[in-house]
Scaffold this active site. Structure first.
Site, PDB file in Angstrom:
ATOM      1  CG  HIS A   1      -3.899   4.246  12.083  1.00 37.67           C
ATOM      2  ND1 HIS A   1      -2.741   4.852  12.514  1.00 37.67           N
ATOM      3  CD2 HIS A   1      -4.222   3.347  13.055  1.00 37.67           C
ATOM      4  CE1 HIS A   1      -2.384   4.329  13.685  1.00 37.67           C
ATOM      5  NE2 HIS A   1      -3.271   3.413  14.039  1.00 37.67           N
TER       6      HIS A   1
ATOM      7  CD  GLU B   1       1.732   2.702  20.814  1.00 35.75           C
ATOM      8  OE1 GLU B   1       1.854   1.911  19.894  1.00 35.75           O
ATOM      9  OE2 GLU B   1       0.770   2.704  21.618  1.00 35.75           O
TER      10      GLU B   1
ATOM     11  CD  GLU C   1      -3.407  -0.675  14.080  1.00 38.04           C
ATOM     12  OE1 GLU C   1      -3.209   0.563  14.007  1.00 38.04           O
ATOM     13  OE2 GLU C   1      -3.128  -1.352  15.079  1.00 38.04           O
TER      14      GLU C   1
HETATM   15  C1  V0V Z   1      -0.406   7.800   3.063  1.00 41.70           C
HETATM   16  N1  V0V Z   1      -1.531   8.033   2.392  1.00 41.70           N
HETATM   17  C2  V0V Z   1      -2.543   8.069   3.249  1.00 41.70           C
HETATM   18  C3  V0V Z   1      -1.973   7.847   4.520  1.00 41.70           C
HETATM   19  N2  V0V Z   1      -0.637   7.680   4.373  1.00 41.70           N
HETATM   20  N3  V0V Z   1      -3.858   8.257   3.080  1.00 41.70           N
HETATM   21  C4  V0V Z   1      -4.622   8.237   4.178  1.00 41.70           C
HETATM   22  N4  V0V Z   1      -4.133   8.049   5.438  1.00 41.70           N
HETATM   23  C5  V0V Z   1      -2.823   7.846   5.634  1.00 41.70           C
HETATM   24  N5  V0V Z   1      -2.354   7.658   6.854  1.00 41.70           N
HETATM   25  C6  V0V Z   1      -1.674   8.235   0.928  1.00 41.70           C
HETATM   26  C7  V0V Z   1      -0.811   9.382   0.484  1.00 41.70           C
HETATM   27  O1  V0V Z   1      -1.495  10.595   0.598  1.00 41.70           O
HETATM   28  C8  V0V Z   1      -0.523   9.014  -0.932  1.00 41.70           C
HETATM   29  O2  V0V Z   1      -1.604   9.378  -1.741  1.00 41.70           O
HETATM   30  C9  V0V Z   1      -0.426   7.510  -0.902  1.00 41.70           C
HETATM   31  O3  V0V Z   1      -1.162   7.097   0.254  1.00 41.70           O
HETATM   32  C10 V0V Z   1       1.009   7.039  -0.775  1.00 41.70           C
HETATM   33  O4  V0V Z   1       1.554   7.702   0.354  1.00 41.70           O
HETATM   34  P1  V0V Z   1       3.070   8.036   0.630  1.00 41.70           P
HETATM   35  O5  V0V Z   1       3.116   9.312   1.366  1.00 41.70           O
HETATM   36  O6  V0V Z   1       3.878   7.896  -0.623  1.00 41.70           O
HETATM   37  O7  V0V Z   1       3.462   6.955   1.659  1.00 41.70           O
HETATM   38  P2  V0V Z   1       3.902   5.445   1.480  1.00 41.70           P
HETATM   39  O8  V0V Z   1       3.239   4.811   0.292  1.00 41.70           O
HETATM   40  O9  V0V Z   1       5.375   5.383   1.596  1.00 41.70           O
HETATM   41  O10 V0V Z   1       3.276   4.877   2.816  1.00 41.70           O
HETATM   42  C11 V0V Z   1       1.910   4.817   3.069  1.00 41.70           C
HETATM   43  C12 V0V Z   1       1.654   3.554   3.861  1.00 41.70           C
HETATM   44  C13 V0V Z   1       2.556   3.585   5.111  1.00 41.70           C
HETATM   45  C14 V0V Z   1       0.175   3.520   4.231  1.00 41.70           C
HETATM   46  C15 V0V Z   1       1.994   2.323   2.991  1.00 41.70           C
HETATM   47  O11 V0V Z   1       2.216   4.732   5.876  1.00 41.70           O
HETATM   48  C16 V0V Z   1       2.489   2.365   5.955  1.00 41.70           C
HETATM   49  O12 V0V Z   1       3.178   1.357   5.686  1.00 41.70           O
HETATM   50  N6  V0V Z   1       1.649   2.392   7.028  1.00 41.70           N
HETATM   51  C17 V0V Z   1       1.477   1.229   7.921  1.00 41.70           C
HETATM   52  C18 V0V Z   1       2.353   1.342   9.133  1.00 41.70           C
HETATM   53  C19 V0V Z   1       2.015   2.542   9.964  1.00 41.70           C
HETATM   54  O13 V0V Z   1       1.254   3.421   9.574  1.00 41.70           O
HETATM   55  N7  V0V Z   1       2.638   2.607  11.197  1.00 41.70           N
HETATM   56  C20 V0V Z   1       2.425   3.691  12.128  1.00 41.70           C
HETATM   57  C21 V0V Z   1       1.343   3.353  13.103  1.00 41.70           C
HETATM   58  P3  V0V Z   1      -1.395  10.164  -3.137  1.00 41.70           P
HETATM   59  O14 V0V Z   1      -0.627  11.378  -2.744  1.00 41.70           O
HETATM   60  O15 V0V Z   1      -0.601   9.191  -3.972  1.00 41.70           O
HETATM   61  O16 V0V Z   1      -2.786  10.407  -3.611  1.00 41.70           O
HETATM   62  S1  V0V Z   1       1.870   2.024  14.148  1.00 41.70           S
HETATM   63  C22 V0V Z   1       0.473   1.470  14.981  1.00 41.70           C
HETATM   64  O17 V0V Z   1      -0.663   1.940  14.616  1.00 41.70           O
HETATM   65  C23 V0V Z   1       0.657   0.551  16.021  1.00 41.70           C
HETATM   66  C24 V0V Z   1       1.992   0.105  16.470  1.00 41.70           C
HETATM   67  C25 V0V Z   1      -0.522  -0.020  16.731  1.00 41.70           C
HETATM   68  O18 V0V Z   1      -1.641   0.416  16.525  1.00 41.70           O
HETATM   69  O19 V0V Z   1      -0.330  -0.961  17.547  1.00 41.70           O
HETATM   70 CO    CO Z   2      -2.557   1.924  15.456  1.00 44.65          CO
END
Ligand code: V0V
Ligand code: CO
Length: 147
Positions: free
Chosen positions: A84, A43, A134
């Site tokens: 996000h 990133e 977040e």
């Molecule tokens: C998934 N969905 C979202 C989305 N990601 N909706 C809006 N924005 C997003 N970014 C929706 C997706 O369309 C599905 O909707 C539903 O959520 C389930 O999605 P999925 O594709 O099956 O994905 P999952 O459930 O496996 O994972 C989604 C989650 C995952 C949010 C749980 O992305 C996660 O754990 N995120 C947190 C970690 C992360 O994002 N890390 C990267 C950035 P439908 O189709 O069911 O309607 S790291 C970061 O920001 C850092 C290090 C920092 O800031 O310091």
């Molecule tokens: Co972030």
């Protein structure tokens, strides 16, 4: 308590190409970059305003480093784009608890390590009207950083 927008997270396939886009289009430079193995991302933080004391706002460009990472999955389903929004708070635990007490799911039971040693948690997008949210608490300034 939320006091500011810390960053907007943007999923990209090619971090260097996105950095170059933001540089040539708007003149943004990379303030900080790192690999977060736990989150599976490489990133770059581009500072939009403020100073590097925990009070600034950034664009966070995110490229996956693993096929099973959240960003890789997002790119596969949605392509590049806004992933996000991150709100800044002086107390990520209290702010997360305030949100979960209203029925919103937090993704982690305790905060994890974010950019520049910050503490982060996420609120589930399905509980936030489609916005992956977040919460981020900047690292306390270390002694060596005092002026
Ligand atoms: C998934 N969905 C979202 C989305 N990601 N909706 C809006 N924005 C997003 N970014 C929706 C997706 O369309 C599905 O909707 C539903 O959520 C389930 O999605 P999925 O594709 O099956 O994905 P999952 O459930 O496996 O994972 C989604 C989650 C995952 C949010 C749980 O992305 C996660 O754990 N995120 C947190 C970690 C992360 O994002 N890390 C990267 C950035 P439908 O189709 O069911 O309607 S790291 C970061 O920001 C850092 C290090 C920092 O800031 O310091
Ligand atoms: Co972030």
């Amino acid at each position: 308590m939320i006091t500011r927008i810390d960053h907007i997270g943007i999923a990209c396939r090619d971090l260097d190409a996105s950095i170059e886009f933001y540089r040539k289009t708007y003149g943004f430079e990379v303030a900080h970059s790192e690999v977060n193995e736990e989150q599976g991302v490489r990133e770059a933080m581009l500072r939009v305003n403020g100073t590097d004391d925990g009070g600034a706002s950034y664009l966070q460009l995110l490229e996956p480093v693993r096929d099973d990472s959240a960003i890789a999955k997002y790119l596969e389903k949605h392509g590049e784009g806004i992933h996000h929004i991150a709100f800044g708070t002086p107390d990520v635990v209290a702010t997360t608890e305030a949100a979960t007490s209203t029925g919103v799911r937090a993704l982690y039971g305790t905060p994890r390590c974010g950019t520049s040693n910050s503490s982060i948690n996420f609120l589930h997008p399905k509980d936030c009207h489609g916005v992956l949210t977040e919460l981020v608490q900047a690292a306390a300034p270390s002694a060596s950083e005092h002026h």
